[in-house]
Design an enzyme around this catalytic site. Structure first.
Site, PDB file in Angstrom:
ATOM      1  N   LYS A 130     -11.515 -29.155   4.781  1.00  0.00           N
ATOM      2  CA  LYS A 130     -11.009 -28.256   6.380  1.00  0.00           C
ATOM      3  C   LYS A 130     -12.479 -27.896   6.571  1.00  0.00           C
TER       4      LYS A 130
ATOM      5  N   THR B 118       3.621 -27.868  13.558  1.00  0.00           N
ATOM      6  CA  THR B 118       1.996 -27.779  14.438  1.00  0.00           C
ATOM      7  C   THR B 118       1.049 -27.370  15.479  1.00  0.00           C
ATOM      8  N   ASP B 119       0.749 -26.541  16.499  1.00  0.00           N
ATOM      9  CA  ASP B 119       0.723 -26.035  17.443  1.00  0.00           C
ATOM     10  C   ASP B 119      -0.043 -27.835  18.170  1.00  0.00           C
ATOM     11  N   GLU B 120      -0.436 -28.917  17.214  1.00  0.00           N
ATOM     12  CA  GLU B 120      -1.562 -29.547  17.773  1.00  0.00           C
ATOM     13  C   GLU B 120      -0.876 -30.643  18.125  1.00  0.00           C
TER      14      GLU B 120
ATOM     15  N   HIS C 192     -11.611 -34.931  20.239  1.00  0.00           N
ATOM     16  CA  HIS C 192     -11.434 -33.926  19.299  1.00  0.00           C
ATOM     17  C   HIS C 192     -10.694 -32.745  21.432  1.00  0.00           C
TER      18      HIS C 192
ATOM     19  N   ASP D  79       7.921 -39.539  -3.539  1.00  0.00           N
ATOM     20  CA  ASP D  79       7.770 -39.606  -1.969  1.00  0.00           C
ATOM     21  C   ASP D  79       8.813 -39.906  -1.115  1.00  0.00           C
TER      22      ASP D  79
ATOM     23  N   ALA E 294      -0.236 -37.858  17.095  1.00  0.00           N
ATOM     24  CA  ALA E 294       1.341 -38.025  17.814  1.00  0.00           C
ATOM     25  C   ALA E 294       2.086 -38.394  16.907  1.00  0.00           C
TER      26      ALA E 294
ATOM     27  N   TYR F  64      -2.942 -38.196  14.032  1.00  0.00           N
ATOM     28  CA  TYR F  64      -2.359 -36.585  13.631  1.00  0.00           C
ATOM     29  C   TYR F  64      -1.102 -36.586  14.337  1.00  0.00           C
TER      30      TYR F  64
ATOM     31  N   ASN G 192      -4.201 -22.848  12.855  1.00  0.00           N
ATOM     32  CA  ASN G 192      -4.492 -23.201  11.963  1.00  0.00           C
ATOM     33  C   ASN G 192      -4.468 -22.070  10.798  1.00  0.00           C
TER      34      ASN G 192
ATOM     35  N   GLU H  95       1.082 -35.826   5.802  1.00  0.00           N
ATOM     36  CA  GLU H  95      -0.603 -36.057   5.873  1.00  0.00           C
ATOM     37  C   GLU H  95      -1.488 -35.622   6.819  1.00  0.00           C
TER      38      GLU H  95
ATOM     39  N   LYS I  36       2.978 -36.154  13.580  1.00  0.00           N
ATOM     40  CA  LYS I  36       3.759 -34.340  13.466  1.00  0.00           C
ATOM     41  C   LYS I  36       4.993 -35.075  15.079  1.00  0.00           C
TER      42      LYS I  36
ATOM     43  N   ARG J 191     -15.375 -34.862  16.714  1.00  0.00           N
ATOM     44  CA  ARG J 191     -14.852 -35.732  16.562  1.00  0.00           C
ATOM     45  C   ARG J 191     -14.186 -36.583  17.753  1.00  0.00           C
TER      46      ARG J 191
HETATM   47  P1  NAD Z   1      -1.675 -30.375   2.518  1.00  0.00           P
HETATM   48  O1  NAD Z   1      -2.638 -31.921   2.805  1.00  0.00           O
HETATM   49  O2  NAD Z   1      -2.434 -29.661   1.954  1.00  0.00           O
HETATM   50  O3  NAD Z   1      -0.695 -31.096   2.164  1.00  0.00           O
HETATM   51  C1  NAD Z   1       0.228 -31.909   1.594  1.00  0.00           C
HETATM   52  C2  NAD Z   1       0.790 -32.110   0.400  1.00  0.00           C
HETATM   53  O4  NAD Z   1       1.857 -32.817   0.779  1.00  0.00           O
HETATM   54  C3  NAD Z   1       0.152 -32.698  -0.270  1.00  0.00           C
HETATM   55  O5  NAD Z   1       0.643 -32.184  -1.667  1.00  0.00           O
HETATM   56  C4  NAD Z   1       0.637 -33.921  -1.467  1.00  0.00           C
HETATM   57  O6  NAD Z   1       0.211 -34.288  -1.924  1.00  0.00           O
HETATM   58  C5  NAD Z   1       2.213 -34.056   0.021  1.00  0.00           C
HETATM   59  N1  NAD Z   1       3.063 -35.461   0.100  1.00  0.00           N
HETATM   60  C6  NAD Z   1       1.823 -36.311   1.095  1.00  0.00           C
HETATM   61  N2  NAD Z   1       2.357 -37.322   1.160  1.00  0.00           N
HETATM   62  C7  NAD Z   1       3.867 -37.517   0.710  1.00  0.00           C
HETATM   63  C8  NAD Z   1       4.751 -37.998   0.828  1.00  0.00           C
HETATM   64  N3  NAD Z   1       5.052 -39.527   1.162  1.00  0.00           N
HETATM   65  N4  NAD Z   1       6.054 -37.809   0.222  1.00  0.00           N
HETATM   66  C9  NAD Z   1       5.622 -36.293  -0.827  1.00  0.00           C
HETATM   67  N5  NAD Z   1       4.884 -35.077  -0.229  1.00  0.00           N
HETATM   68  C10 NAD Z   1       3.749 -35.803   0.317  1.00  0.00           C
HETATM   69  O7  NAD Z   1      -0.920 -29.575   3.916  1.00  0.00           O
HETATM   70  P2  NAD Z   1      -1.464 -28.975   4.105  1.00  0.00           P
HETATM   71  O8  NAD Z   1      -2.526 -28.395   5.102  1.00  0.00           O
HETATM   72  O9  NAD Z   1      -0.426 -27.666   3.120  1.00  0.00           O
HETATM   73  O10 NAD Z   1       0.159 -28.581   5.126  1.00  0.00           O
HETATM   74  C11 NAD Z   1       0.758 -28.854   5.268  1.00  0.00           C
HETATM   75  C12 NAD Z   1       2.099 -28.958   6.259  1.00  0.00           C
HETATM   76  O11 NAD Z   1       2.521 -28.039   7.600  1.00  0.00           O
HETATM   77  C13 NAD Z   1       2.093 -31.072   7.507  1.00  0.00           C
HETATM   78  O12 NAD Z   1       3.294 -30.501   7.269  1.00  0.00           O
HETATM   79  C14 NAD Z   1       1.046 -30.181   7.951  1.00  0.00           C
HETATM   80  O13 NAD Z   1       1.191 -30.598   9.024  1.00  0.00           O
HETATM   81  C15 NAD Z   1       1.846 -28.513   8.624  1.00  0.00           C
HETATM   82  N6  NAD Z   1       1.058 -27.492   9.319  1.00  0.00           N
HETATM   83  C16 NAD Z   1      -0.629 -27.435   8.530  1.00  0.00           C
HETATM   84  C17 NAD Z   1      -1.226 -26.773   9.124  1.00  0.00           C
HETATM   85  C18 NAD Z   1      -2.904 -26.208   8.705  1.00  0.00           C
HETATM   86  O14 NAD Z   1      -3.493 -25.871   9.248  1.00  0.00           O
HETATM   87  N7  NAD Z   1      -3.167 -26.899   7.096  1.00  0.00           N
HETATM   88  C19 NAD Z   1      -0.801 -25.407  10.459  1.00  0.00           C
HETATM   89  C20 NAD Z   1       0.577 -26.180  10.597  1.00  0.00           C
HETATM   90  C21 NAD Z   1       0.925 -27.124  10.288  1.00  0.00           C
HETATM   91  O1  DAU Z   2      -3.891 -26.656  14.620  1.00  0.00           O
HETATM   92  C1  DAU Z   2      -3.011 -26.493  13.517  1.00  0.00           C
HETATM   93  C2  DAU Z   2      -3.439 -27.711  12.532  1.00  0.00           C
HETATM   94  O2  DAU Z   2      -4.804 -27.169  12.092  1.00  0.00           O
HETATM   95  C3  DAU Z   2      -2.794 -28.729  11.339  1.00  0.00           C
HETATM   96  O3  DAU Z   2      -1.829 -28.761  12.309  1.00  0.00           O
HETATM   97  C4  DAU Z   2      -4.182 -29.231  10.364  1.00  0.00           C
HETATM   98  O4  DAU Z   2      -3.381 -29.886  10.268  1.00  0.00           O
HETATM   99  C5  DAU Z   2      -4.831 -29.170  10.291  1.00  0.00           C
HETATM  100  O5  DAU Z   2      -5.907 -29.954   9.695  1.00  0.00           O
HETATM  101  C6  DAU Z   2      -5.436 -27.943  10.854  1.00  0.00           C
HETATM  102  O6  DAU Z   2      -6.629 -28.874  11.859  1.00  0.00           O
HETATM  103  P1  DAU Z   2      -7.829 -28.502  12.835  1.00  0.00           P
HETATM  104  O7  DAU Z   2      -8.483 -30.597  13.285  1.00  0.00           O
HETATM  105  O8  DAU Z   2      -7.947 -27.712  14.287  1.00  0.00           O
HETATM  106  O9  DAU Z   2      -8.518 -28.420  11.591  1.00  0.00           O
HETATM  107  P2  DAU Z   2     -10.065 -28.828  11.198  1.00  0.00           P
HETATM  108  O10 DAU Z   2     -10.301 -27.334   9.760  1.00  0.00           O
HETATM  109  O11 DAU Z   2     -10.173 -30.037  10.364  1.00  0.00           O
HETATM  110  O12 DAU Z   2     -10.721 -28.734  11.908  1.00  0.00           O
HETATM  111  C7  DAU Z   2     -10.824 -27.013  12.504  1.00  0.00           C
HETATM  112  C8  DAU Z   2     -12.002 -26.872  13.891  1.00  0.00           C
HETATM  113  O13 DAU Z   2     -12.972 -27.566  13.197  1.00  0.00           O
HETATM  114  C9  DAU Z   2     -11.735 -27.977  14.285  1.00  0.00           C
HETATM  115  O14 DAU Z   2     -12.352 -28.458  15.920  1.00  0.00           O
HETATM  116  C10 DAU Z   2     -12.618 -29.318  14.393  1.00  0.00           C
HETATM  117  C11 DAU Z   2     -13.672 -28.624  13.965  1.00  0.00           C
HETATM  118  N1  DAU Z   2     -14.949 -28.867  12.193  1.00  0.00           N
HETATM  119  C12 DAU Z   2     -13.728 -29.521  11.744  1.00  0.00           C
HETATM  120  C13 DAU Z   2     -14.681 -29.698  10.248  1.00  0.00           C
HETATM  121  C14 DAU Z   2     -13.876 -30.330   9.033  1.00  0.00           C
HETATM  122  C15 DAU Z   2     -16.577 -28.987  12.699  1.00  0.00           C
HETATM  123  O15 DAU Z   2     -16.940 -29.026  13.571  1.00  0.00           O
HETATM  124  N2  DAU Z   2     -16.965 -29.318  11.260  1.00  0.00           N
HETATM  125  C16 DAU Z   2     -16.250 -29.993   9.908  1.00  0.00           C
HETATM  126  O16 DAU Z   2     -17.296 -30.359   9.730  1.00  0.00           O
END
Ligand code: NAD
Ligand code: DAU
Length: 349
Positions: free
Chosen positions: A195, A130-132, A291, A57, A158, A156, A185, A82, A160, A288
């Site tokens: 997702k 993230t852009d969020e 949202h 961790d 907040a 989430y 995203n 997370e 980040k 959501r």
């Molecule tokens: P993910 O949820 O797929 O993976 C997260 C990983 O972190 C997992 O392998 C999990 O086991 C590990 N993890 C969680 N808690 C931990 C802890 N306490 N110690 C060590 N490991 C831990 O996430 P992702 O989509 O790959 O995102 C990775 C990073 O990028 C995150 O910081 C997220 O905020 C950021 N991000 C994601 C997106 C997206 O679209 N997915 C976009 C922009 C930024």
């Molecule tokens: O913008 C970057 C972010 O993108 C990252 O920081 C997050 O880690 C990543 O999970 C992602 O967040 P979103 O909330 O945008 O992703 P998600 O795939 O959950 O949702 C994308 C959009 O689709 C969002 O507007 C919610 C909508 N959605 C999502 C799900 C899971 C649906 O309409 N139906 C669904 O079942």
């Protein structure tokens, strides 16, 4: 040697695979293997002598200090988090624990390690955000730039935002050479099917409903994951400590349009046995809470200062992604059935 945290997740595992394919330098992957961590993503490199996996961790100060002492990385890339907005709405505590407290403990252990390094200024702590954190845009608003005010709206985002502020403060207060990236995203291989994009592909093929939150007109700015990885490598290589870089693909799409595109590609590549279109499975569901309506990244800074731009368009990236899920049905089955967790149970029983 670089240390990657959260390297068994979606973006982290793509990053490690790309890194080892393009660099000689070794990687240590520190991952707690939450539900989102999957060691099978890294099966192709598990015996590579340049790859080391540490189960742990980022919030475990003693363990992190030991990893730093043993492996002496020249850089840390912090993906661990997370990451799912819906989960943060139902259970925010894990987000505070990992994203805020975990990042704090990781960066605090990093500060102690960095303070004793002879090559003090060459070290980098790259925080993946993230852009969020910028909140939501209206239809007529411009895109998020590096100067946009933080206005996170979900637990989430907040959490980040809080971690971004801590990382920033460690630069200003202690001089730690940090870099932060705020990306839009991502989509692509190894994306956990909670997702939108992987969920829709999986549900479509299983004959299940394709859930669209609210009216489906929310806009996200999509980037193929390997483009995100190339941007991170570029920031690590040439980014200026203390600076933040927005990363995006100039690919704004309404959710409903994304789902239509996925259905149309699936209709072509894997037609439904009984005829008809996957679009017939689209189901509008309750929105959501809180949202965000629209995200869009202004990626001019990283392009102008670091000469980075994405290689994929949305059309090329989304087709590759659907193809990957069709070709990797076993990976998807393992995740959907939960069998990918057996590895952890076997190791730590
Ligand atoms: P993910 O949820 O797929 O993976 C997260 C990983 O972190 C997992 O392998 C999990 O086991 C590990 N993890 C969680 N808690 C931990 C802890 N306490 N110690 C060590 N490991 C831990 O996430 P992702 O989509 O790959 O995102 C990775 C990073 O990028 C995150 O910081 C997220 O905020 C950021 N991000 C994601 C997106 C997206 O679209 N997915 C976009 C922009 C930024
Ligand atoms: O913008 C970057 C972010 O993108 C990252 O920081 C997050 O880690 C990543 O999970 C992602 O967040 P979103 O909330 O945008 O992703 P998600 O795939 O959950 O949702 C994308 C959009 O689709 C969002 O507007 C919610 C909508 N959605 C999502 C799900 C899971 C649906 O309409 N139906 C669904 O079942």
């Amino acid at each position: 040697m670089i240390l990657v945290t959260g390297g068994a997740g979606f973006i982290g595992s793509n990053f490690i695979l790309d890194w080892l394919a393009t660099h000689d330098e070794a990687v240590v992957n520190l991952d707690a293997l939450t539900y989102a961590g999957n060691v099978h993503n890294l099966a192709s490199v598990k015996d590579d002598p340049r790859y080391t996996f540490v189960h742990g961790d980022i919030g475990d100060t003693q363990l992190v200090a030991g990893v730093l002492e043993r492996h002496r990385p020249r850089a840390i890339i912090n993906f661990a988090a997370e990451s799912h907005v819906d989960r943060s709405i139902h259970g925010p505590e894990a987000f505070v624990q990992t994203n805020i407290l975990g990042t704090f403990r990781l960066i605090e252990a990093t500060r102690a390690y960095w303070g004793l390094l002879p090559e003090h200024s060459a070290f980098r702590f790259l925080h993946i955000s993230t852009d969020e954190v910028f909140g939501t845009l209206g239809a007529a608003d411009q895109a998020f730039s590096e100067r946009t005010q933080y206005q996170p709206n979900s637990p989430y985002s907040a959490s980040k935002a809080a971690s971004d502020h801590l990382v920033r403060a460690y630069h200003h207060t202690y001089g730690l050479p940090v870099l932060t990236t705020n990306c839009s995203n991502n989509y692509g291989p190894y994306h956990f099917p909670e997702k939108l994009i992987p969920l829709v592909i999986h549900n479509a093929l299983e004959g299940r409903a394709l859930p669209i939150y609210g009216d489906g007109q929310q806009i996200r700015d999509w980037l193929y994951v390997r483009d995100h990885c190339s941007a991170i490598r570029r920031v690590l290589e040439a980014g200026v400590p203390g600076e933040t870089y927005n990363i995006g693909g100039w690919n704004e799409r309404a959710n409903l349009d994304v789902v239509h595109t996925l259905c149309d590609i699936l209709d072509e590549l894997s037609p439904k046995a009984g005829g008809g279109s996957y679009r017939d499975q689209i189901t509008f569901v309750t929105d959501r809470p809180g949202h965000d309506r629209r995200y869009a990244i202004d990626a001019r800074k990283i392009e102008a200062e670091l000469d980075w731009r994405p290689a994929e368009t949305f059309e090329s990236g989304i087709r590759k992604t659907v193809r990957w899920y069709l070709d990797n049905a076993e990976w998807v089955r393992g995740v959907a059935s939960g069998s990918y967790r057996n590895w952890i149970e076997k190791q730590y029983a």
